[in-house]
Design a protein around this motif. Structure first.
Motif, PDB file in Angstrom:
ATOM      1  N   MET A  36       0.878  -1.164   0.000  1.00 33.60           N
ATOM      2  CA  MET A  36       0.000   0.000   0.000  1.00 33.60           C
ATOM      3  C   MET A  36       0.915   1.213   0.000  1.00 33.60           C
ATOM      4  O   MET A  36       2.075   1.097   0.363  1.00 33.60           O
ATOM      5  N   ASN A  37       0.391   2.350  -0.431  1.00 31.36           N
ATOM      6  CA  ASN A  37       1.227   3.537  -0.300  1.00 31.36           C
ATOM      7  C   ASN A  37       1.161   3.988   1.140  1.00 31.36           C
ATOM      8  O   ASN A  37       0.155   3.808   1.788  1.00 31.36           O
ATOM      9  N   HIS A  38       2.246   4.599   1.611  1.00 27.43           N
ATOM     10  CA  HIS A  38       2.161   5.028   3.012  1.00 27.43           C
ATOM     11  C   HIS A  38       1.198   6.174   3.107  1.00 27.43           C
ATOM     12  O   HIS A  38       0.780   6.738   2.141  1.00 27.43           O
ATOM     13  N   GLY A  39       0.991   6.546   4.344  1.00 30.61           N
ATOM     14  CA  GLY A  39       0.218   7.752   4.521  1.00 30.61           C
ATOM     15  C   GLY A  39      -1.141   7.469   5.098  1.00 30.61           C
ATOM     16  O   GLY A  39      -1.313   6.523   5.852  1.00 30.61           O
ATOM     17  N   ARG A  40      -2.099   8.271   4.688  1.00 29.72           N
ATOM     18  CA  ARG A  40      -3.358   8.263   5.418  1.00 29.72           C
ATOM     19  C   ARG A  40      -4.282   7.144   4.989  1.00 29.72           C
ATOM     20  O   ARG A  40      -5.307   6.912   5.621  1.00 29.72           O
ATOM     21  N   GLN A  41      -3.912   6.433   3.885  1.00 31.38           N
ATOM     22  CA  GLN A  41      -4.796   5.369   3.403  1.00 31.38           C
ATOM     23  C   GLN A  41      -5.096   4.327   4.468  1.00 31.38           C
ATOM     24  O   GLN A  41      -6.194   3.809   4.578  1.00 31.38           O
ATOM     25  N   ALA A  42      -4.056   3.995   5.250  1.00 33.71           N
ATOM     26  CA  ALA A  42      -4.192   2.864   6.152  1.00 33.71           C
ATOM     27  C   ALA A  42      -4.599   3.279   7.548  1.00 33.71           C
ATOM     28  O   ALA A  42      -4.856   2.431   8.398  1.00 33.71           O
ATOM     29  N   GLN A  43      -4.705   4.592   7.766  1.00 34.47           N
ATOM     30  CA  GLN A  43      -4.891   5.072   9.129  1.00 34.47           C
ATOM     31  C   GLN A  43      -6.114   4.476   9.818  1.00 34.47           C
ATOM     32  O   GLN A  43      -6.038   3.998  10.951  1.00 34.47           O
ATOM     33  N   GLU A  44      -7.234   4.431   9.088  1.00 30.45           N
ATOM     34  CA  GLU A  44      -8.443   3.909   9.728  1.00 30.45           C
ATOM     35  C   GLU A  44      -8.346   2.421   9.997  1.00 30.45           C
ATOM     36  O   GLU A  44      -8.888   1.923  10.976  1.00 30.45           O
ATOM     37  N   LEU A  45      -7.632   1.709   9.093  1.00 32.95           N
ATOM     38  CA  LEU A  45      -7.453   0.272   9.322  1.00 32.95           C
ATOM     39  C   LEU A  45      -6.643   0.041  10.585  1.00 32.95           C
ATOM     40  O   LEU A  45      -6.908  -0.878  11.364  1.00 32.95           O
ATOM     41  N   ILE A  46      -5.637   0.893  10.799  1.00 34.74           N
ATOM     42  CA  ILE A  46      -4.816   0.767  11.999  1.00 34.74           C
ATOM     43  C   ILE A  46      -5.667   1.071  13.227  1.00 34.74           C
ATOM     44  O   ILE A  46      -5.654   0.332  14.215  1.00 34.74           O
ATOM     45  N   GLU A  47      -6.455   2.143  13.126  1.00 35.74           N
ATOM     46  CA  GLU A  47      -7.298   2.524  14.267  1.00 35.74           C
ATOM     47  C   GLU A  47      -8.276   1.416  14.616  1.00 35.74           C
ATOM     48  O   GLU A  47      -8.629   1.221  15.771  1.00 35.74           O
ATOM     49  N   ALA A  48      -8.711   0.665  13.606  1.00 38.12           N
ATOM     50  CA  ALA A  48      -9.644  -0.439  13.856  1.00 38.12           C
ATOM     51  C   ALA A  48      -8.912  -1.698  14.309  1.00 38.12           C
ATOM     52  O   ALA A  48      -9.536  -2.737  14.515  1.00 38.12           O
ATOM     53  N   GLY A  49      -7.584  -1.636  14.457  1.00 37.65           N
ATOM     54  CA  GLY A  49      -6.833  -2.779  14.950  1.00 37.65           C
ATOM     55  C   GLY A  49      -6.695  -3.903  13.950  1.00 37.65           C
ATOM     56  O   GLY A  49      -6.563  -5.062  14.324  1.00 37.65           O
ATOM     57  N   LEU A  50      -6.719  -3.585  12.664  1.00 39.59           N
ATOM     58  CA  LEU A  50      -6.684  -4.639  11.647  1.00 39.59           C
ATOM     59  C   LEU A  50      -5.283  -4.876  11.095  1.00 39.59           C
ATOM     60  O   LEU A  50      -5.069  -5.799  10.320  1.00 39.59           O
ATOM     61  N   LEU A  51      -4.323  -4.027  11.469  1.00 34.53           N
ATOM     62  CA  LEU A  51      -2.979  -4.199  10.926  1.00 34.53           C
ATOM     63  C   LEU A  51      -1.986  -4.488  12.051  1.00 34.53           C
ATOM     64  O   LEU A  51      -2.101  -3.979  13.160  1.00 34.53           O
TER      65      LEU A  51
END
Lengths: 409, 305
Positions: free
Chosen positions: A85-100
């Motif tokens: 994935m590209n870094h940055g804000r794309q993954a932020q919500e996934l991280i917040e949801a504890g999925l990564l």
């Protein structure tokens, strides 16, 4: 007694090794063009050499197609072993949801904080002090690629900056060559927009708009000049009916177009076509005017998994991707720059050397992926698609753009 | 008084009525649950969350009509709606006209009827993605129809709808018609075959011409067939997505965007669920606006008659 203990230890170590080696990790990515596929095979070779199995999950189409598939698989409870994935804000919500998966331990063991250069790459992987991704390369978008064949055909010297290119466009057209190749997709047009803005409007104005989200600057005189330059570039690209970026690059390779503004991943296509930098094509970072590069790029994320064995393998892969040997072989094939400042890239070609020099001199911008949310990015891309394909006036486009900057979150 | 005395007697009967035909009711239970939970429940959930500021994951921070305000001030959405209007109107009329004409021609007892029927129906066997790709190639000016005709010697021939923002939607329409008319033709043909031979004989005795018989007698008799065809065409129009993705990708620029594509891209690419839900709710509204008057006319009228 100690002998028994030793043999027991050896036994457990062996079991541990054999269970680890049985792990098959599915890795999803969207590296499907010729140069990209060659690069990703370097990862696969390195991973298979450790005794594990790389299950390649290439998703055809650009990131815009692949990202929704990847995200819906993670959200839908069918996580892959690892994903680009590209870094940055794309993954932020996934991280917040504890999925990564939290990779902080791996990062500390590998001393990532000291070796990753520029450090903004690791910051983009960090949320609340924890690290969630491995940066694998640095991609920058502010490049223009020039075809020597096209210029020789027209009897012209190859330009050394954007202004010379614009000046030469009329003669190129007279020789029957399309001056600027442009894939008709919003994200490519947005890259050209960004590169031209930095070159024409200057770095301060770009930073004010992209980082501070200052809509007044976006309405101001510097951006008016930039939009005029883009409206001009639009005329130079009229008649470029290709869609994908590598089709546009191919026009530069074959000399049917004079130039293309595209990120450094275009270099992989030149390499696959066996073209040589300096004799067949030239590259100008920052369009030759403003030698700065953004430091977006690709990173790998590891979705959380219930199986501890898979988690262990994910951590092993994370450490492998950033190891010096893999960084060199991968980035040479990809045409991108390595994320480590401490490795020898003597084998790199002229374009990569230019890029490394700019990085070493600190000419670093944050990438658009880091600055804007996906929502704002898509809105800007929609505007670009509308502007480049139609007859929208530069003033209207500037007003619409400034409004998007004002509404950006 | 009678009201109070009734319940016991009714409650005595009720279990019997509820369990009457219980096997059939049990068998249809999964479908009833699917309809309620998936269709009705899913729709209600989507509409509810369209009033929130949900991004990648649904959240309940209420923002009122903000998403709708943004939607209707977005150029891309307006373009999408206009495109769907043009495509929908043309597709509805042309599919019916061409479908019926082809069916009427086949119904004239021509030779090799089944061969023609197969040829006309064949495109329907292809998915929209294949259709879109094939027509993208056919309409490509460099190696499609235009270059073939120029190769025959007509050098000035220009037919390049897909690269012109003003005509691209008609390029899509050609592909859509090519794919969809075959099925409508078959339905119409089945309807025509259902018309009694005696009607034709009576019309001939009265000296009514063939075309006039079709328009004045046969078509009014085929009302149910036309309604089936209309529903099929309309559902195909509203969900138009894959054809666009395969044939033009929404381009050039935004000139062939459609609402369904807006929904998908804002939900997943822009990771803005709220905006996508607002757009899909508007699509639902447009269907409901068309459907309710029609259902009222159709079913209300039947009760009166």
């Amino acid at each position: 007694m100690s002998k028994t203990l030793k043999s027991l230890l050896v036994g457990t170590a062996l079991t541990a090794a054999s269970t680890a080696s049985a792990i098959e990790l599915e890795v999803t990515h969207w590296w499907t063009s010729g140069g990209e596929a060659a690069a990703v095979s370097k990862f696969a070779e390195a991973w298979n050499a450790t005794g594990n199995t790389w299950l390649d999950g290439a998703i055809a189409g650009s990131g815009g197609t692949a990202r929704p598939i990847i995200i819906s698989r993670i959200i839908g409870g069918d996580p892959m072993g690892a994903t680009q994935m590209n870094h940055g804000r794309q993954a932020q919500e996934l991280i917040e949801a504890g999925l990564l998966l939290d990779l902080t331990d791996v990062a500390e063991a590998g001393g990532w904080a000291d070796i990753v250069n520029p450090s903004s790459l690791l910051e983009a992987c960090t949320l609340d002090g924890r690290i969630y991704c491995v940066p694998v390369n640095i991609h920058s978008s502010q490049w223009i690629w020039l075809s020597h064949a096209a210029y020789e055909n027209a009897g012209l010297d190859v330009p050394t900056d954007w202004n010379e290119f614009v000046a030469s466009a009329g003669d190129l057209e007279a020789a029957g060559t399309l001056p600027l190749a442009m894939g008709q997709q919003g994200w490519q047009q947005n890259i050209a927009f960004g590169a031209i803005t930095i070159a024409v409007a200057g770095l301060d104005a770009w930073k004010a708009v992209n980082i501070d989200k200052d809509a007044d600057v976006a309405r101001g005189a510097e951006y008016t000049t930039a939009w005029a330059a883009i409206a001009n570039a639009r005329e130079l690209a009229r008649g470029s009916n290709v869609q994908d970026w590598n089709q546009a690059t191919n026009m530069v390779i074959t000399g049917t177009a004079g130039a293309q503004i595209m990120g450094d991943w275009a270099q992989g296509e030149f390499a696959v076509a066996e073209q040589v930098e300096g004799t067949d094509y030239s590259c100008l970072p920052g369009l030759g005017l403003n030698p700065v590069l953004d430091t977006g790029g690709d990173a790998f994320y590891f979705p959380v998994n219930d199986d501890p064995e898979i988690t262990a393998a994910q951590q092993e892969l994370a450490a492998l991707l950033i190891s010096p040997e893999v960084q060199v072989s991968f980035n040479l094939a990809k045409g991108s720059l390595p994320v480590r400042g401490d490795i020898d890239m003597a084998a790199a070609n002229g374009c990569m050397q230019k890029g490394l020099e700019i990085l070493a001199n600190g000419g670093v911008l944050p990438s658009g992926d880091i600055a804007f949310s996906q929502d704002t990015t898509l809105q800007i891309e929609d505007l670009m698609a509308q502007f480049w394909s139609g007859d929208m006036s530069a003033a209207d486009a500037q007003a619409a753009y400034a409004q998007l900057i004002e509404d950006a979150d | 008084m009678t009201v109070t005395s009734e319940p016991p007697s009714r409650s005595g009967k009720r279990p019997a009525k509820l369990f009457k035909n219980w096997m059939a009711k049990l068998a249809s239970l999964p479908m009833i649950l699917t309809a309620l939970v998936v269709f009705v429940g899913g729709t209600a959930w989507t509409v509810t969350y369209s009033f929130t500021g949900s991004r990648m994951l649904p959240k309940t921070d209420w923002v009122g009509f903000d998403q709708y305000e943004r939607l209707w001030s977005t150029d891309r959405w307006i373009i999408s709606i206009k495109n769907l209007g043009i495509y929908g109107g043309c597709s509805m009329i042309l599919t019916l006209v061409i479908g019926f004409s082809l069916a009427a021609c086949l119904d004239r007892k021509i030779r090799f009827e089944s061969a023609f029927r197969s040829i006309f129906l064949y495109p329907f066997a292809l998915s929209f993605v294949v259709t879109g790709l094939v027509w993208q190639w056919i309409l490509n000016p460099d190696f499609g129809l235009q270059s073939v005709v120029r190769g025959w010697g007509w050098e000035s021939f220009t037919f390049n709808p897909l690269n012109d923002p003003n005509t691209v939607i008609y390029g899509l329409l050609i592909a859509g018609l090519w794919q969809g008319t075959g099925l409508i033709m078959c339905i119409m043909l089945a309807g025509l075959r259902g018309i009694d031979e005696d009607i034709w004989k009576a019309a001939r005795v009265d000296g009514i011409g063939t075309v006039k018989t079709y328009v004045m007698i046969i078509i009014p008799m085929m009302r149910p067939v036309f309604i089936t065809a209309l529903v099929l065409i309309a559902s195909g129009i509203i969900k138009l997505y894959d054809l666009v993705v395969a044939q033009t990708g929404g381009g050039p620029g935004l000139s062939s965007e459609v609402p369904a594509k807006y929904v998908i891209e804002y939900m997943f690419r822009a990771q803005n669920l709220g905006q996508g839900f607002a757009a899909s709710t508007m699509m639902l509204c447009s269907v409901v606006i068309i459907l309710i008057p029609w259902a009222y006319l159709e079913f209300g009228g039947r009760k009166r008659g």
